[in-house]
Enzyme design. Structure first.
Site, PDB file in Angstrom:
ATOM      1  N   HIS A 264       1.715   0.233   3.613  1.00 31.08           N
ATOM      2  CA  HIS A 264       3.172   0.386   3.588  1.00 31.08           C
ATOM      3  C   HIS A 264       3.656  -0.812   2.785  1.00 31.08           C
ATOM      4  O   HIS A 264       2.847  -1.656   2.377  1.00 31.08           O
ATOM      5  CB  HIS A 264       3.739   0.386   5.014  1.00 31.08           C
ATOM      6  CG  HIS A 264       3.526  -0.910   5.715  1.00 31.08           C
ATOM      7  ND1 HIS A 264       2.329  -1.245   6.300  1.00 31.08           N
ATOM      8  CD2 HIS A 264       4.334  -1.987   5.880  1.00 31.08           C
ATOM      9  CE1 HIS A 264       2.405  -2.460   6.819  1.00 31.08           C
ATOM     10  NE2 HIS A 264       3.612  -2.940   6.570  1.00 31.08           N
TER      11      HIS A 264
ATOM     12  N   HIS B  73       6.824  -3.692   1.101  1.00 27.93           N
ATOM     13  CA  HIS B  73       7.984  -4.562   1.282  1.00 27.93           C
ATOM     14  C   HIS B  73       8.527  -5.024  -0.076  1.00 27.93           C
ATOM     15  O   HIS B  73       7.793  -5.102  -1.056  1.00 27.93           O
ATOM     16  CB  HIS B  73       7.597  -5.813   2.084  1.00 27.93           C
ATOM     17  CG  HIS B  73       7.063  -5.519   3.440  1.00 27.93           C
ATOM     18  ND1 HIS B  73       7.865  -5.088   4.468  1.00 27.93           N
ATOM     19  CD2 HIS B  73       5.802  -5.563   3.957  1.00 27.93           C
ATOM     20  CE1 HIS B  73       7.125  -4.893   5.552  1.00 27.93           C
ATOM     21  NE2 HIS B  73       5.875  -5.160   5.263  1.00 27.93           N
TER      22      HIS B  73
ATOM     23  N   HIS C 222       0.648  -3.333   1.652  1.00 26.89           N
ATOM     24  CA  HIS C 222      -0.478  -3.971   2.337  1.00 26.89           C
ATOM     25  C   HIS C 222      -0.743  -3.213   3.644  1.00 26.89           C
ATOM     26  O   HIS C 222       0.002  -2.330   4.019  1.00 26.89           O
ATOM     27  CB  HIS C 222      -0.194  -5.450   2.616  1.00 26.89           C
ATOM     28  CG  HIS C 222       0.875  -5.713   3.621  1.00 26.89           C
ATOM     29  ND1 HIS C 222       1.113  -6.947   4.161  1.00 26.89           N
ATOM     30  CD2 HIS C 222       1.805  -4.904   4.178  1.00 26.89           C
ATOM     31  CE1 HIS C 222       2.122  -6.888   5.007  1.00 26.89           C
ATOM     32  NE2 HIS C 222       2.555  -5.663   5.042  1.00 26.89           N
TER      33      HIS C 222
ATOM     34  N   CYS D 220       1.121  -1.580  11.446  1.00 27.72           N
ATOM     35  CA  CYS D 220       0.639  -2.227  10.219  1.00 27.72           C
ATOM     36  C   CYS D 220      -0.827  -1.920   9.959  1.00 27.72           C
ATOM     37  O   CYS D 220      -1.357  -2.285   8.914  1.00 27.72           O
ATOM     38  CB  CYS D 220       0.840  -3.740  10.309  1.00 27.72           C
ATOM     39  SG  CYS D 220       2.576  -4.200  10.439  1.00 27.72           S
TER      40      CYS D 220
ATOM     41  N   GLU E 177       9.137 -11.505   4.267  1.00 30.16           N
ATOM     42  CA  GLU E 177       8.581 -10.152   4.258  1.00 30.16           C
ATOM     43  C   GLU E 177       9.719  -9.142   4.409  1.00 30.16           C
ATOM     44  O   GLU E 177       9.717  -8.076   3.795  1.00 30.16           O
ATOM     45  CB  GLU E 177       7.593  -9.988   5.402  1.00 30.16           C
ATOM     46  CG  GLU E 177       6.877  -8.653   5.348  1.00 30.16           C
ATOM     47  CD  GLU E 177       5.957  -8.443   6.534  1.00 30.16           C
ATOM     48  OE1 GLU E 177       4.793  -8.848   6.469  1.00 30.16           O
ATOM     49  OE2 GLU E 177       6.407  -7.850   7.536  1.00 30.16           O
TER      50      GLU E 177
ATOM     51  N   ASP F  66       3.132  -8.222  -7.988  1.00 30.29           N
ATOM     52  CA  ASP F  66       4.197  -7.225  -8.053  1.00 30.29           C
ATOM     53  C   ASP F  66       3.651  -5.830  -8.349  1.00 30.29           C
ATOM     54  O   ASP F  66       2.838  -5.650  -9.254  1.00 30.29           O
ATOM     55  CB  ASP F  66       5.201  -7.616  -9.147  1.00 30.29           C
ATOM     56  CG  ASP F  66       6.438  -6.739  -9.108  1.00 30.29           C
ATOM     57  OD1 ASP F  66       6.885  -6.378  -8.003  1.00 30.29           O
ATOM     58  OD2 ASP F  66       6.950  -6.396 -10.193  1.00 30.29           O
ATOM     59  N   HIS F  67       4.120  -4.866  -7.572  1.00 30.97           N
ATOM     60  CA  HIS F  67       3.683  -3.469  -7.714  1.00 30.97           C
ATOM     61  C   HIS F  67       2.182  -3.314  -7.477  1.00 30.97           C
ATOM     62  O   HIS F  67       1.525  -2.503  -8.118  1.00 30.97           O
ATOM     63  CB  HIS F  67       4.100  -2.893  -9.078  1.00 30.97           C
ATOM     64  CG  HIS F  67       5.550  -2.503  -9.108  1.00 30.97           C
ATOM     65  ND1 HIS F  67       6.561  -3.420  -9.008  1.00 30.97           N
ATOM     66  CD2 HIS F  67       6.169  -1.292  -9.225  1.00 30.97           C
ATOM     67  CE1 HIS F  67       7.724  -2.794  -9.063  1.00 30.97           C
ATOM     68  NE2 HIS F  67       7.520  -1.509  -9.181  1.00 30.97           N
TER      69      HIS F  67
END
Lengths: 140, 140, 140, 140, 140, 140
Positions: free
Chosen positions: A39, A41, A14, A33, A128, A79-80
């Site tokens: 980047h 998590h 994100h 950010c 996070e 996810d991903h």
């Protein structure tokens, strides 16, 4: 009345950017950010449901059903993924919803709450990182 | 001779794609990791150095120096970055170096080894998730 | 209304002793913790704030401000300190406040609560060890 | 008013089976957990008590007493046991109480609540695995 | 040459008993683990393979294949099982192989080593609890 | 040949100071750790022994004996102690042995190695914090 919590993990990327802010405001408020490449998590999700224990099964909720709902409504969608580019709640629009941990917890609540027909959703917790997490109880 | 290990965390995104593969090969070999938007992880880095204990300080390495080297050579370059787009080792080139955990551990070794002048680098460990990690000892 | 929690660590030493107790009472009630030389812990602090999500930033609280307040009001005062000898709340006085995990959580609440002007402090959790922790919600 | 939580671990085995169900129902509802030979877990127990801080000791509860009660009432009875065959709450009877995490949390509450005379039991949390846990607050 | 480690979990029960020992020897040597009803653990398995990095994929081993081998050869056979009664290596025979963590690590090595055709098995680590684990490198 | 590791925890305080250094050197080299009041940690100790598996017991080492040796030789001497003032290896003398994690690992090795008569000591690992640990294998 018992509370049962199940954890799951997902990996996503994100970035934080509000088109209504000036570049300086975006840089000052969001810092690293704000990098538009994104980047990522390893998010940890904790879903807590509450209800009475079924005397026949000993369960407050069918664990397989809960796992299936979490996979279908949340993990398959997040996810991903790059949250800003691929998840409807965070696609660039006016006004923008920034994919912060706060807004992610609210979005996951809204995805899960209508799909849990027997047990009642009590809390969504999103980590996070191991040192930062948000709780949402569905209260405006 | 003792071995000292220091951990650090960084958050980054990446994706897996080899331009020499067909789209079908990329999809089959890399699965969800082939998503070109990228996805991300909270990486955990463990750097192990070895050497004798200095009898005056009781240290095998000055911890502040080690921390500074790790920050300057690794974290500043990788944290909050999209590895494929912003980190030289993984920029698209011919042949491509895919930013897998394996190649990330090797790249971090190569960044750190020449900068540690007193203690000797022994091992670089990189966790992509709590359930998957790679060790590299500098041996070809 | 969301709840955001941030963790931090600090290392400190302490011992338990009440000058109003006899030596036998101090030994019986406090056991090994009565050693006047002190012993220590890696404390983990969790600070939870609550509030509405700012629609522009997506934040309930500016994370950098929260981190700064935690560092300035708590970590700078407690980290690498002997609590009984160096932290005002626990200096020997009449009556003595023993630096137990309970009293440490209350002291941290009192340090933080007046300094958080936008978000509201909801909970202070202090882990003395991974197996023992105290929660304080500011309620007498 | 503070809340103090102490953790403990125990290892036990169990299986899920309701003699009022048909074999097909047992298989469908309980899956692999229906294996009559049993399987096991490293359970983690968190016991939370609440109360005011004693100004003389700085304690909400005498930690040694709490540990002793947890050992005598819970760990001695459950650790290294097959719950269905050796723990009274779960012995086969009509109707059967299935040793699910839900029922285990309730049973532990009922064992502990009458034995804690100074502090008040607030919550029993039982982790069956790191990814699944149940909370019980004593409310029907 | 890099080393890649993948973790997995399984839940099983076991007990320790050698029919060649007298009851007193079994009780003295195995303590609570001698309970014939069995007790259980959440085992954590770490499988480490080593090899060169494939320059095309960036992988030392195809992660999906590794996961499949671990599931088929180990988890399907051990998860939700009573090791002494259901797993061939530990069935009562003369002489008996006690399902200790040591023997479990060796058995898992023997199951995995012949099935990993590209990467080479380097180490099997088995955690019985977070505080006790065994490593086996295939050396007699 | 298998390797078995057992963990244990202890809480201690220490400070770093070399009387042969000037005050400026002590401050520069040891930073906050130079505070003479001391500060503390929850240390985690991992003791690894190696040897063949006894075919009768399935054990490389009698776990109870290992636990007893660790308690008697290490934990009883270090737990709830100020290392510089109460542990012989670190008492102020000429030359001083600073109670760094490096020297603590070596001291623990020297305490344990002569007391383990059946299994052979392979490694002592000491975590000062979750992010910093030292390994010692007994090699000068």
């Amino acid at each position: 009345m018992v509370f049962l919590t199940r954890k799951a993990e997902f990996s996503a990327s994100h970035y934080y950017h509000n088109p209504d802010f000036t570049p300086e405001e975006n840089a000052r408020i969001f810092g690293k950010c704000n990098n538009p490449n994104g980047h990522g998590h390893n998010y940890t999700l904790e879903v807590t449901v509450k209800g009475p224990v079924d005397p026949k099964s000993g369960f407050v909720v069918d664990l397989k059903q809960l796992k299936d709902v979490m996979s279908r409504e949340v993990l398959d969608a997040l996810d991903h993924r790059f949250l800003n580019k691929e998840v409807p709640e965070f696609l660039t629009k006016i006004p923008t919803t920034i994919p912060t941990t706060e807004n992610l917890a609210i979005a996951i609540w809204q995805r899960l709450a209508p799909k849990l027909n027997r047990a009642q959703l009590h809390r969504v917790r999103v980590y996070e990182t191991p040192d930062l997490f948000v709780d949402f109880y569905g209260e405006a």
